[in-house]
Design a protein around this motif. Structure first.
Motif, PDB file in Angstrom:
ATOM      1  N   PHE A 257       0.810  -1.226   0.000  1.00 42.07           N
ATOM      2  CA  PHE A 257       0.000   0.000   0.000  1.00 42.07           C
ATOM      3  C   PHE A 257       0.840   1.271   0.000  1.00 42.07           C
ATOM      4  N   GLY A 258       2.148   1.124   0.012  1.00 40.55           N
ATOM      5  CA  GLY A 258       3.002   2.305   0.117  1.00 40.55           C
ATOM      6  C   GLY A 258       2.825   3.018   1.439  1.00 40.55           C
ATOM      7  N   LEU A 259       2.375   2.278   2.463  1.00 44.42           N
ATOM      8  CA  LEU A 259       2.104   2.907   3.761  1.00 44.42           C
ATOM      9  C   LEU A 259       3.372   2.995   4.608  1.00 44.42           C
ATOM     10  N   PRO A 260       3.758   4.197   5.019  1.00 41.39           N
ATOM     11  CA  PRO A 260       4.942   4.328   5.870  1.00 41.39           C
ATOM     12  C   PRO A 260       4.599   4.105   7.349  1.00 41.39           C
ATOM     13  N   THR A 261       5.603   3.843   8.151  1.00 41.93           N
ATOM     14  CA  THR A 261       5.409   3.712   9.594  1.00 41.93           C
ATOM     15  C   THR A 261       5.891   4.991  10.268  1.00 41.93           C
ATOM     16  N   VAL A 262       5.132   5.444  11.255  1.00 41.17           N
ATOM     17  CA  VAL A 262       5.445   6.717  11.897  1.00 41.17           C
ATOM     18  C   VAL A 262       6.045   6.506  13.292  1.00 41.17           C
ATOM     19  N   PHE A 263       5.370   5.712  14.105  1.00 41.77           N
ATOM     20  CA  PHE A 263       5.845   5.470  15.474  1.00 41.77           C
ATOM     21  C   PHE A 263       5.795   3.980  15.787  1.00 41.77           C
ATOM     22  N   ILE A 264       6.618   3.612  16.770  1.00 38.44           N
ATOM     23  CA  ILE A 264       6.598   2.238  17.279  1.00 38.44           C
ATOM     24  C   ILE A 264       6.368   2.282  18.787  1.00 38.44           C
ATOM     25  N   GLY A 265       5.422   1.488  19.263  1.00 40.38           N
ATOM     26  CA  GLY A 265       5.145   1.390  20.696  1.00 40.38           C
ATOM     27  C   GLY A 265       5.781   0.132  21.250  1.00 40.38           C
ATOM     28  N   THR A 266       6.471   0.297  22.379  1.00 43.22           N
ATOM     29  CA  THR A 266       7.222  -0.844  22.919  1.00 43.22           C
ATOM     30  C   THR A 266       6.901  -1.111  24.394  1.00 43.22           C
ATOM     31  N   GLY A 267       5.731  -0.729  24.845  1.00 44.22           N
ATOM     32  CA  GLY A 267       5.388  -0.996  26.241  1.00 44.22           C
ATOM     33  C   GLY A 267       4.182  -0.191  26.651  1.00 44.22           C
ATOM     34  N   GLU A 268       3.848  -0.272  27.933  1.00 48.29           N
ATOM     35  CA  GLU A 268       2.611   0.352  28.379  1.00 48.29           C
ATOM     36  C   GLU A 268       2.785   1.768  28.924  1.00 48.29           C
ATOM     37  N   THR A 269       4.033   2.204  29.135  1.00 48.56           N
ATOM     38  CA  THR A 269       4.181   3.556  29.682  1.00 48.56           C
ATOM     39  C   THR A 269       4.295   4.574  28.533  1.00 48.56           C
ATOM     40  N   TYR A 270       4.108   5.843  28.890  1.00 46.87           N
ATOM     41  CA  TYR A 270       4.122   6.895  27.868  1.00 46.87           C
ATOM     42  C   TYR A 270       5.453   6.962  27.128  1.00 46.87           C
ATOM     43  N   ARG A 271       6.511   6.618  27.840  1.00 45.47           N
ATOM     44  CA  ARG A 271       7.845   6.733  27.222  1.00 45.47           C
ATOM     45  C   ARG A 271       8.157   5.594  26.262  1.00 45.47           C
ATOM     46  N   ASP A 272       7.348   4.546  26.289  1.00 42.48           N
ATOM     47  CA  ASP A 272       7.594   3.402  25.398  1.00 42.48           C
ATOM     48  C   ASP A 272       7.032   3.688  24.004  1.00 42.48           C
ATOM     49  N   PHE A 273       7.570   4.705  23.388  1.00 47.85           N
ATOM     50  CA  PHE A 273       6.988   5.208  22.139  1.00 47.85           C
ATOM     51  C   PHE A 273       8.056   6.040  21.447  1.00 47.85           C
ATOM     52  N   ALA A 274       8.377   5.703  20.213  1.00 47.35           N
ATOM     53  CA  ALA A 274       9.434   6.452  19.531  1.00 47.35           C
ATOM     54  C   ALA A 274       9.178   6.471  18.035  1.00 47.35           C
ATOM     55  N   PRO A 275       9.712   7.500  17.355  1.00 52.23           N
ATOM     56  CA  PRO A 275       9.600   7.521  15.897  1.00 52.23           C
ATOM     57  C   PRO A 275      10.213   6.253  15.318  1.00 52.23           C
ATOM     58  N   PHE A 276       9.641   5.772  14.267  1.00 48.96           N
ATOM     59  CA  PHE A 276      10.137   4.577  13.587  1.00 48.96           C
ATOM     60  C   PHE A 276      11.558   4.828  13.085  1.00 48.96           C
ATOM     61  N   ASP A 277      12.457   3.900  13.395  1.00 47.94           N
ATOM     62  CA  ASP A 277      13.848   4.008  12.969  1.00 47.94           C
ATOM     63  C   ASP A 277      14.144   2.832  12.027  1.00 47.94           C
ATOM     64  N   PRO A 278      14.123   3.056  10.713  1.00 52.65           N
ATOM     65  CA  PRO A 278      14.250   1.957   9.753  1.00 52.65           C
ATOM     66  C   PRO A 278      15.513   1.113   9.930  1.00 52.65           C
TER      67      PRO A 278
END
Ligand SMILES: Nc1nc2c(ncn2[C@@H]2O[C@H](COP(=O)(O)OP(=O)(O)OP(=O)(O)O)[C@@H](O)[C@H]2O)c(=O)[nH]1
Ligand SMILES: [Mg+2]
Length: 288
Positions: A257-278
């Motif tokens: 679909f040509g869909l890019p990824t923006v963020f990745i979530g890695t846990g339940e806390t607010y900090r477990d969230f970062a821009p996608f790093d290819p």
């Protein structure tokens, strides 16, 4: 054994014989890349290794990473300071939409200390949804615009945009329902929300992100198909990547679909969230 560990073991082999490619195809399917894509990749890998007379597995791994690179597509999330920004989060139930709304609010406020964020409680379907978002709002010190359960979610969005304009807020993050009586109801509601935002905010920067749970594998492809039939998708937020290092579905999504990824979530806390790093993602995926 987890996927990452299997991959690590796989590339410990000493010889690059024919069986490697078949085993690798199986492994890629297990990594949620989808069968046809997996076979296509292993065919390309075989051809390249033969042409370049590659004999060691380590080089084959690097070639595989290069073959995957065009599909690790990233979209940046940047706040446009000159206008209102709106993010609509979509996805099936339980994938992490509400949590991602809060994580995104936290991320934006940390990176843009003077920005004002508003959360819109667009999930009016589930009884506890509004409260869940309000609790996040309190913890984060963010205003939540909400109505009662069963209210028209498009009306909630309308209110939140009005509030944002009056408050000179930079960003509205809208939560949506993941569950409806029927899928058709859900898609109709999303189409209506989408229409309201388009009508109400002609010069806003508006993005629609599909939230996908990394543990659901190739199901994500079907979800992307369904949601993109209702609204135009701008990117993906991949959640629960902490419980699996797979996530190959985002490579398939970029391919199909040509869909890019923006963020990745890695846990339940607010900090477990970062821009996608290819690069990081590809290293994890091929076990480097
Ligand atoms: N481990 C992990 N858990 C997550 C992540 N994101 C969300 N969750 C958890 O997943 C569960 C569901 O999250 P919600 O944010 O409520 O999901 P939702 O899509 O809003 O669900 P509905 O509103 O019911 O459709 C919660 O227990 C979250 O804490 C993540 O990146 N990693
Ligand atoms: Mg929710």
């Amino acid at each position: 054994m987890g996927f990452a560990e299997k991959l690590k073991n796989f590339f410990k082999r000493s010889t690059l014989d024919e069986t490697v490619y078949d085993d690798l195809a199986d492994l890629l399917v297990e990594g949620d890349i989808g069968a046809s894509f997996a076979f296509e990749l292993t065919d390309q890998l075989r051809t390249q290794c033969k042409r370049q007379k590659v004999e060691d597995v380590e080089t084959a791994r690097k070639i595989l990473k290069d073959l995957l690179r065009p599909y690790a597509v990233k979209a940046d999330f940047k706040l446009d300071s000159g206008t209102l920004n709106i993010v609509l989060l979509l996805g099936v139930n339980g994938v992490g939409k509400t949590t991602s709304c809060a994580k995104l609010a936290n991320y934006v406020m940390k990176n843009n200390p003077h920005s004002k964020v508003i959360l819109a409680a667009g999930d009016t379907f589930r009884a506890a949804a509004v409260n869940q978002l309000k609790i996040h709002g309190e913890r984060l010190g963010v205003r939540v615009v909400a109505q009662h359960q069963g209210a028209d979610s498009a009306a909630v969005l309308w209110d939140s945009i009005e509030a944002a304009q009056a408050d000179k807020a930079s960003l509205v993050i809208a939560d949506t329902a993941g569950r409806m009586h029927t899928r058709q109801d859900l898609l109709k509601e999303l189409e209506k929300m989408d229409r309201i935002i388009e009508q109400r905010t002609s010069n806003a920067v508006y993005r629609r992100y599909l939230v996908l749970d990394a543990t659901t594998g190739q199901n994500g492809i079907r979800q992307a198909e369904t949601f993109s039939s209702a609204v135009k998708l701008d990117g993906v937020i991949l959640t629960k990547y902490d419980s699996t290092a797979k996530g190959g579905m985002i490579l398939s999504l970029a391919r199909q679909f040509g869909l890019p990824t923006v963020f990745i979530g890695t846990g339940e806390t607010y900090r477990d969230f970062a821009p996608f790093d290819p690069e990081q993602f590809l290293n994890d995926f091929v076990g480097i």
